[in-house]
Structures are given as C-alpha cells and as structure tokens.
Write a protein that holds these residues in place. Structure first.
Motif, PDB file in Angstrom:
ATOM      1  N   ARG A   4       0.783  -1.060   0.134  1.00 59.66           N
ATOM      2  CA  ARG A   4       0.251   0.127   0.139  1.00 59.66           C
ATOM      3  C   ARG A   4       0.930   1.251   0.047  1.00 59.66           C
ATOM      4  O   ARG A   4       1.925   1.488   0.723  1.00 59.66           O
ATOM      5  N   ILE A   5       0.391   2.256  -0.720  1.00 61.25           N
ATOM      6  CA  ILE A   5       1.113   3.549  -0.488  1.00 61.25           C
ATOM      7  C   ILE A   5       0.735   4.376   0.029  1.00 61.25           C
ATOM      8  O   ILE A   5      -0.287   4.532   0.451  1.00 61.25           O
ATOM      9  N   PRO A   6       1.606   4.940   1.107  1.00 57.69           N
ATOM     10  CA  PRO A   6       1.478   5.592   2.175  1.00 57.69           C
ATOM     11  C   PRO A   6       0.659   6.867   1.789  1.00 57.69           C
ATOM     12  O   PRO A   6       1.085   7.535   0.691  1.00 57.69           O
ATOM     13  N   THR A   7      -0.279   7.428   2.423  1.00 57.59           N
ATOM     14  CA  THR A   7      -0.899   8.689   1.818  1.00 57.59           C
ATOM     15  C   THR A   7      -1.539   9.564   3.073  1.00 57.59           C
ATOM     16  O   THR A   7      -1.738   8.701   4.316  1.00 57.59           O
ATOM     17  N   SER A   8      -1.659  10.730   2.950  1.00 61.02           N
ATOM     18  CA  SER A   8      -2.293  11.530   4.029  1.00 61.02           C
ATOM     19  C   SER A   8      -3.884  11.039   4.055  1.00 61.02           C
ATOM     20  O   SER A   8      -4.509  10.624   3.118  1.00 61.02           O
ATOM     21  N   THR A   9      -4.427  11.081   5.262  1.00 59.58           N
ATOM     22  CA  THR A   9      -5.742  10.629   5.574  1.00 59.58           C
ATOM     23  C   THR A   9      -6.825  12.000   5.864  1.00 59.58           C
ATOM     24  O   THR A   9      -7.687  11.647   6.393  1.00 59.58           O
ATOM     25  N   TYR A  93     -13.639   2.442   3.949  1.00 61.74           N
ATOM     26  CA  TYR A  93     -12.766   2.648   4.948  1.00 61.74           C
ATOM     27  C   TYR A  93     -13.763   2.818   6.350  1.00 61.74           C
ATOM     28  O   TYR A  93     -14.944   2.747   6.191  1.00 61.74           O
ATOM     29  N   THR A  94     -13.185   2.878   7.380  1.00 62.72           N
ATOM     30  CA  THR A  94     -13.881   2.821   8.660  1.00 62.72           C
ATOM     31  C   THR A  94     -14.804   4.114   8.973  1.00 62.72           C
ATOM     32  O   THR A  94     -15.842   3.760   9.522  1.00 62.72           O
ATOM     33  N   SER A  95     -14.014   5.261   8.854  1.00 67.45           N
ATOM     34  CA  SER A  95     -14.671   6.439   9.355  1.00 67.45           C
ATOM     35  C   SER A  95     -14.238   7.659   8.568  1.00 67.45           C
ATOM     36  O   SER A  95     -13.078   7.807   8.086  1.00 67.45           O
ATOM     37  N   VAL A  96     -15.019   8.910   8.600  1.00 68.74           N
ATOM     38  CA  VAL A  96     -14.597  10.117   8.121  1.00 68.74           C
ATOM     39  C   VAL A  96     -15.143  11.251   9.117  1.00 68.74           C
ATOM     40  O   VAL A  96     -16.455  10.955   9.371  1.00 68.74           O
ATOM     41  N   LEU A  97     -14.498  12.180   9.448  1.00 73.03           N
ATOM     42  CA  LEU A  97     -15.126  13.126  10.488  1.00 73.03           C
ATOM     43  C   LEU A  97     -14.870  14.412   9.301  1.00 73.03           C
ATOM     44  O   LEU A  97     -13.833  14.696   9.160  1.00 73.03           O
ATOM     45  N   SER A  98     -15.824  15.062   8.949  1.00 72.66           N
ATOM     46  CA  SER A  98     -15.577  16.446   8.131  1.00 72.66           C
ATOM     47  C   SER A  98     -16.179  17.677   8.729  1.00 72.66           C
ATOM     48  O   SER A  98     -17.094  17.629   9.483  1.00 72.66           O
ATOM     49  N   GLY A 120     -11.756  17.095   5.725  1.00 73.80           N
ATOM     50  CA  GLY A 120     -12.332  15.677   5.896  1.00 73.80           C
ATOM     51  C   GLY A 120     -10.851  15.070   6.674  1.00 73.80           C
ATOM     52  O   GLY A 120      -9.930  15.137   5.932  1.00 73.80           O
ATOM     53  N   ASN A 121     -11.298  14.274   7.725  1.00 68.56           N
ATOM     54  CA  ASN A 121     -10.098  13.535   8.387  1.00 68.56           C
ATOM     55  C   ASN A 121     -10.836  11.973   8.679  1.00 68.56           C
ATOM     56  O   ASN A 121     -11.627  11.801   9.029  1.00 68.56           O
ATOM     57  N   PHE A 122      -9.969  11.110   7.790  1.00 67.56           N
ATOM     58  CA  PHE A 122     -10.231   9.681   7.231  1.00 67.56           C
ATOM     59  C   PHE A 122      -9.483   8.967   8.273  1.00 67.56           C
ATOM     60  O   PHE A 122      -8.551   9.149   8.672  1.00 67.56           O
ATOM     61  N   SER A 123     -10.299   7.884   8.703  1.00 67.72           N
ATOM     62  CA  SER A 123      -9.510   6.725   9.363  1.00 67.72           C
ATOM     63  C   SER A 123      -8.325   6.486   8.652  1.00 67.72           C
ATOM     64  O   SER A 123      -8.214   6.469   7.449  1.00 67.72           O
ATOM     65  N   SER A 124      -7.286   5.627   9.122  1.00 66.31           N
ATOM     66  CA  SER A 124      -6.079   5.211   8.566  1.00 66.31           C
ATOM     67  C   SER A 124      -6.037   4.309   7.360  1.00 66.31           C
ATOM     68  O   SER A 124      -5.266   3.838   6.616  1.00 66.31           O
ATOM     69  N   ASP A 125      -7.432   3.554   7.236  1.00 70.53           N
ATOM     70  CA  ASP A 125      -7.778   2.576   6.308  1.00 70.53           C
ATOM     71  C   ASP A 125      -7.891   3.111   4.831  1.00 70.53           C
ATOM     72  O   ASP A 125      -8.352   2.286   4.103  1.00 70.53           O
ATOM     73  N   ALA A 126      -8.211   4.387   4.864  1.00 67.69           N
ATOM     74  CA  ALA A 126      -8.469   5.143   3.718  1.00 67.69           C
ATOM     75  C   ALA A 126      -7.425   5.212   2.992  1.00 67.69           C
ATOM     76  O   ALA A 126      -6.420   5.834   3.219  1.00 67.69           O
ATOM     77  N   ASP A 127      -7.267   4.777   1.578  1.00 70.01           N
ATOM     78  CA  ASP A 127      -6.408   4.954   0.456  1.00 70.01           C
ATOM     79  C   ASP A 127      -6.342   6.106  -0.078  1.00 70.01           C
ATOM     80  O   ASP A 127      -7.158   7.147  -0.200  1.00 70.01           O
ATOM     81  N   ALA A 128      -5.523   6.331  -1.123  1.00 65.14           N
ATOM     82  CA  ALA A 128      -4.987   7.536  -1.950  1.00 65.14           C
ATOM     83  C   ALA A 128      -6.289   7.789  -2.756  1.00 65.14           C
ATOM     84  O   ALA A 128      -6.834   8.814  -3.059  1.00 65.14           O
ATOM     85  N   GLY A 129      -7.011   6.700  -3.288  1.00 63.75           N
ATOM     86  CA  GLY A 129      -8.331   6.918  -4.128  1.00 63.75           C
ATOM     87  C   GLY A 129      -9.450   7.438  -3.430  1.00 63.75           C
ATOM     88  O   GLY A 129     -10.015   8.443  -3.956  1.00 63.75           O
TER      89      GLY A 129
END
Length: 152
Positions: A4-9, A93-98, A120-129
C-alpha cells in the motif's frame, strides 16, 4: 511488507464565494445540502433517531445513500462538523469526520465575500483513491455552493 502506498488521510478544500456570509451560511445545514450540491437527489432528517441527535440521509443521484450525523454546530463561529454513520454501498474505510467552516472576508478586493473551507479526516484505512475522490467531491460541491448563492 505492505504494498500500500502511504498517503495523507486528510483533505481540505476551500473557495471564496462572491456572497456575504449570511447568504452562504444559510445553506450550510445537513438537511439542506440538496439545495446546492447538484450530486444530491435529496437530503432529509432520519425519523426514529433520538431527538437529541441530528441524523440526515443524503441520497445521491448515482444511488449512493449516506447517513450523516451532526457532531458539532456553531452559529457563532459558523462551522458544522459531521460524520458518516452508514453508507450504501458500504465504504472502503472505517470512518470520516468532516467540517465546513465559513468566514466573512472583511477587507481587500473580495470584501463582502465568504471564505469556505471543507475538510475531512479519514481513518487510517482510507487509501489514496478515497482521499482524491473526497478532494474532487469537495471542489465540485464548493463550486455548486457558489453557483447556488449566485442565483439568489
């Protein structure tokens, strides 16, 4: 080793809208997003939830349905924070707080306009897409918001 490519969440998009804060803020209510966001077919309060909890169902024109819960709202500081509590089809992904924040532009060439920021702040399982999709949708929705306010 993960492939998996590391990305900002997290993602933040913003726009300056040529309308006063009062005109823009009037539309920033979860149940009213369909009045400006052209991808939404309808948005309405979910019945049967606690009277202390604001849950709104967003039905998108592509068939996606999200239930979003208002987590925080300030008419003094002009911001709203919400989370997605259910989705059909299921999210990857598990969650997002916007959070959407509005600021009056009080000086300069854009005085009388409104600066709007949508993060938006996503859980760490959100990928670049997921992050890029969120970036695109926020840009599109902010453009829709500007167009809706311009019509009034």
């Amino acid at each position: 080793m993960s492939s998996r490519i590391p990305t900002s969440t997290s993602v933040t998009e913003s726009a300056v809208i040529n309308a006063p804060l009062s005109a823009v803020w009037h539309l920033i209510k979860l149940q009213d997003f369909h009045h400006f966001w052209t991808k939404l077919e309808k948005s309405h309060h979910v019945k049967g939830t606690s009277h202390e909890t604001d849950v709104v169902k967003w039905t998108f024109k592509d068939g996606t349905v999200l239930e979003v819960k208002q987590e925080e709202h300030s008419t003094i500081d002009h911001f709203i924070t919400y989370s997605v509590i259910s989705a059909t089809p299921a999210l990857s992904y598990t969650s997002v707080l916007s959070t959407i924040r509005c600021f009056a532009v009080t000086s300069g060439q854009r005085e009388g306009s409104t600066f709007v920021q949508w993060s938006g702040n996503f859980s760490s399982d959100a990928d670049a897409g997921v992050i890029e999709d969120a970036r695109f949708k926020r840009k599109e929705a902010l453009a829709d918001l500007a167009a809706a306010v311009a019509k009034k």
